[in-house]
Design an enzyme around this catalytic site. Structure first.
Site, PDB file in Angstrom:
ATOM      1  N   HIS A   1       0.845  -1.137   0.328  1.00  0.00           N
ATOM      2  CA  HIS A   1       0.129   0.453  -0.065  1.00  0.00           C
ATOM      3  C   HIS A   1       1.163   1.022   0.033  1.00  0.00           C
ATOM      4  O   HIS A   1       0.609   2.578   0.232  1.00  0.00           O
ATOM      5  CB  HIS A   1      -0.944   0.307   1.273  1.00  0.00           C
ATOM      6  CG  HIS A   1      -1.959   0.646   1.037  1.00  0.00           C
ATOM      7  ND1 HIS A   1      -2.635   1.671   2.465  1.00  0.00           N
ATOM      8  CD2 HIS A   1      -3.396   1.089   0.601  1.00  0.00           C
ATOM      9  CE1 HIS A   1      -2.998   2.589   1.945  1.00  0.00           C
ATOM     10  NE2 HIS A   1      -3.905   2.158   0.773  1.00  0.00           N
TER      11      HIS A   1
ATOM     12  N   LYS B   1       3.021   3.964  -1.220  1.00  0.00           N
ATOM     13  CA  LYS B   1       3.186   5.206  -2.210  1.00  0.00           C
ATOM     14  C   LYS B   1       3.836   5.718  -1.814  1.00  0.00           C
ATOM     15  O   LYS B   1       4.868   7.093  -1.676  1.00  0.00           O
ATOM     16  CB  LYS B   1       2.730   5.988  -2.429  1.00  0.00           C
ATOM     17  CG  LYS B   1       0.489   5.827  -2.659  1.00  0.00           C
ATOM     18  CD  LYS B   1       0.148   5.087  -1.485  1.00  0.00           C
ATOM     19  CE  LYS B   1      -1.211   5.073  -1.687  1.00  0.00           C
ATOM     20  NZ  LYS B   1      -2.291   3.982  -0.979  1.00  0.00           N
TER      21      LYS B   1
ATOM     22  N   ASP C   1      17.201   9.766  -8.123  1.00  0.00           N
ATOM     23  CA  ASP C   1      18.446  10.433  -8.742  1.00  0.00           C
ATOM     24  C   ASP C   1      18.764  10.381  -7.089  1.00  0.00           C
ATOM     25  O   ASP C   1      20.285  11.098  -6.776  1.00  0.00           O
ATOM     26  CB  ASP C   1      19.168  11.425  -9.188  1.00  0.00           C
ATOM     27  CG  ASP C   1      18.863  11.571 -10.712  1.00  0.00           C
ATOM     28  OD1 ASP C   1      18.794  10.451 -11.277  1.00  0.00           O
ATOM     29  OD2 ASP C   1      18.698  12.541 -11.740  1.00  0.00           O
TER      30      ASP C   1
ATOM     31  N   HIS D   1      -9.239  11.120   1.699  1.00  0.00           N
ATOM     32  CA  HIS D   1      -8.160   9.870   1.334  1.00  0.00           C
ATOM     33  C   HIS D   1      -7.040  10.241   2.364  1.00  0.00           C
ATOM     34  O   HIS D   1      -5.990   9.315   2.015  1.00  0.00           O
ATOM     35  CB  HIS D   1      -7.872   9.760   0.140  1.00  0.00           C
ATOM     36  CG  HIS D   1      -7.302   8.918  -0.354  1.00  0.00           C
ATOM     37  ND1 HIS D   1      -6.027   8.633  -1.165  1.00  0.00           N
ATOM     38  CD2 HIS D   1      -7.531   7.168  -0.574  1.00  0.00           C
ATOM     39  CE1 HIS D   1      -5.979   7.101  -1.289  1.00  0.00           C
ATOM     40  NE2 HIS D   1      -6.815   6.447  -0.762  1.00  0.00           N
TER      41      HIS D   1
ATOM     42  N   LYS E   1      -3.569  10.543   5.376  1.00  0.00           N
ATOM     43  CA  LYS E   1      -3.031  10.129   5.748  1.00  0.00           C
ATOM     44  C   LYS E   1      -2.785  10.992   7.010  1.00  0.00           C
ATOM     45  O   LYS E   1      -1.146  10.742   6.299  1.00  0.00           O
ATOM     46  CB  LYS E   1      -2.692   8.472   5.743  1.00  0.00           C
ATOM     47  CG  LYS E   1      -4.109   7.516   4.635  1.00  0.00           C
ATOM     48  CD  LYS E   1      -3.480   8.154   3.362  1.00  0.00           C
ATOM     49  CE  LYS E   1      -4.412   7.101   2.376  1.00  0.00           C
ATOM     50  NZ  LYS E   1      -5.538   6.874   2.446  1.00  0.00           N
TER      51      LYS E   1
ATOM     52  N   ASP F   1       0.801  19.206  18.273  1.00  0.00           N
ATOM     53  CA  ASP F   1       1.164  20.250  18.964  1.00  0.00           C
ATOM     54  C   ASP F   1       2.453  21.711  18.315  1.00  0.00           C
ATOM     55  O   ASP F   1       1.168  20.985  16.806  1.00  0.00           O
ATOM     56  CB  ASP F   1       2.629  19.841  20.646  1.00  0.00           C
ATOM     57  CG  ASP F   1       1.981  19.762  20.873  1.00  0.00           C
ATOM     58  OD1 ASP F   1       0.834  19.551  21.394  1.00  0.00           O
ATOM     59  OD2 ASP F   1       2.861  19.019  21.882  1.00  0.00           O
TER      60      ASP F   1
END
Length: 404
Positions: A114, A116, A121, A289, A291, A296
């Site tokens: 899952h 991404k 380089d 979608h 996450k 603080d």
């Protein structure tokens, strides 16, 4: 377990939604001189996927090493022409654990890749929740997703690259990966950054532990924006304790879910959250979608990990944790605007009166979320495979994709 390796001297750029993300990703690939390492859960053969396809081919043709890995559950079957063009240009295209369907039904839903990630380089990296599909672009319409990623430069990029190379060797090498020794590198910015992965080997609760430690230390505010919120008992306990000791705790969750069980599952927790003083906001403009979280004024995280059993106990995930006041201020500002202008604040009287049945099963729900990580080990397991795909009739069948 090795200690987390925070790296100083990094630049972190927040990228909100596909418009910002794809522009920076495509530019980075266009400028690549040596290497492009890309992992994603979803790559669709649509407008965005084809734009990525074009740039990967162009990079490979000018001599750049291009390695692409997609998940065998999340990504659809690709056309022979799509794969052939990549292969002829020299792109190495891998599928994580491809498996056939049974009467068209995908059964291999557990332990998915899952993450991404993109590293170019060894100089810049991208981490977040955004896949390669048109539904991350607002022009897609009311089903376009609200989401976040970051672009990173500085010493942290070496960690992400080292992990990505390990993952290409084998899934087991990725599970055994440890933060490499700090190497000398030019500072790119003021941020301290930690790269953490979750897998079913040596990093089973690494991301959750970073969250829980930060929540325990929170003094003033916690803002968590997460698409799929159904955390384990220990996570929920720390969140409730923070609210009860006077920390402002605010959650941004889905009000227009793209998965039918996401909202009902989260809502089973609302009364418990309300009782502790937690603020709950539902984002209703379009599917959420993201996450991400801020705590603080000097801690933030962006990544692929939801706060539900799949992400916390089964899937392969990657987040970065950032200690930088300017980045925290920017992300908090975006989330604050989201809460004020595009969310509905939920209250006890906002929800339907729970039935007697629901009131009776609430203790069972707590028991399930407390025990789920242990029970997850009983689910069907197998040794994951990383398969190099060739454009011919015998290539592994890739089933239709999923949206989280």
């Amino acid at each position: 377990m090795a200690e987390p390796a925070w790296r100083d001297g990094n630049a972190v750029r927040l990228l909100e939604n596909g418009e910002a993300y794809y522009a920076r990703v495509f530019e980075a690939i266009e400028r690549a001189r040596r290497e492009v390492l890309l992992e994603t859960f979803i790559l669709f053969e649509d407008e965005i996927g084809l734009a990525l396809h074009e740039r990967l081919i162009a990079a490979a043709r000018r001599g750049v090493e291009v390695q692409v890995t997609v998940d065998g559950y999340g990504s659809p079957r690709f056309s022979e022409g799509f794969l052939r063009a990549l292969a002829e240009a020299g792109v190495r295209f891998h599928v994580y654990d491809p498996r056939p369907t049974l009467l068209g039904v995908r059964l291999h839903i557990f332990r998915r890749l899952h993450r991404k990630l993109l590293v170019v380089d060894g100089e810049c990296a991208f981490v977040g929740g955004i896949n390669y599909s048109i539904d991350h672009v607002r022009a897609h319409g009311p089903e376009a997703k609200q989401d976040y990623a970051v672009e990173l430069r500085g010493p942290i990029v070496a960690d992400i690259r080292d992990f990505a190379r390990a993952a290409l060797r084998s899934p087991r090498d990725a599970e055994r990966w440890r933060h490499p020794a700090q190497t000398a590198g030019d500072a790119a910015g003021p941020a301290r950054v930690l790269f953490r992965v979750r897998d079913n080997g040596g990093h089973r609760d690494a991301i959750e532990r970073e969250y829980r430690a930060a929540i325990r230390g929170a003094r003033e505010r916690i803002v968590i924006a997460n698409a799929y919120f159904f955390p384990g008992y220990r996570f929920l306990r720390e969140l409730l304790r923070a609210a009860r000791r006077g920390v402002r705790v605010a959650l941004i969750l889905q009000g227009q879910p793209d998965e039918p069980l996401a909202q009902p599952a989260a809502r089973t927790l609302y009364h418990t959250l309300f009782d502790a003083g937690v603020e709950v906001y539902e984002y209703c403009q379009r599917p959420f979608h993201g996450k991400v979280a801020v705590i603080d004024d000097d801690w933030a995280t962006v990544g692929s990990s939801n706060l539900d059993p799949l992400s916390l106990s089964l899937n392969l995930e990657a987040n970065v944790f950032v200690r930088d006041r300017d980045f925290n201020r920017e992300l908090h500002g975006r989330l604050d605007t989201l809460m004020r202008e595009h969310c509905t604040r939920m209250h006890a009287d906002s929800l339907p009166m729970p039935s007697l049945f629901r009131r009776l099963i609430r203790p069972l729900v707590y028991h399930v979320i407390r025990r789920f990580p242990r029970w997850a080990g009983w689910l069907p397991a197998h040794t994951p495979r990383l398969v190099r795909v060739a454009p011919h009739a015998d290539a592994p069948e890739l089933p239709a994709g999923r949206t989280n």
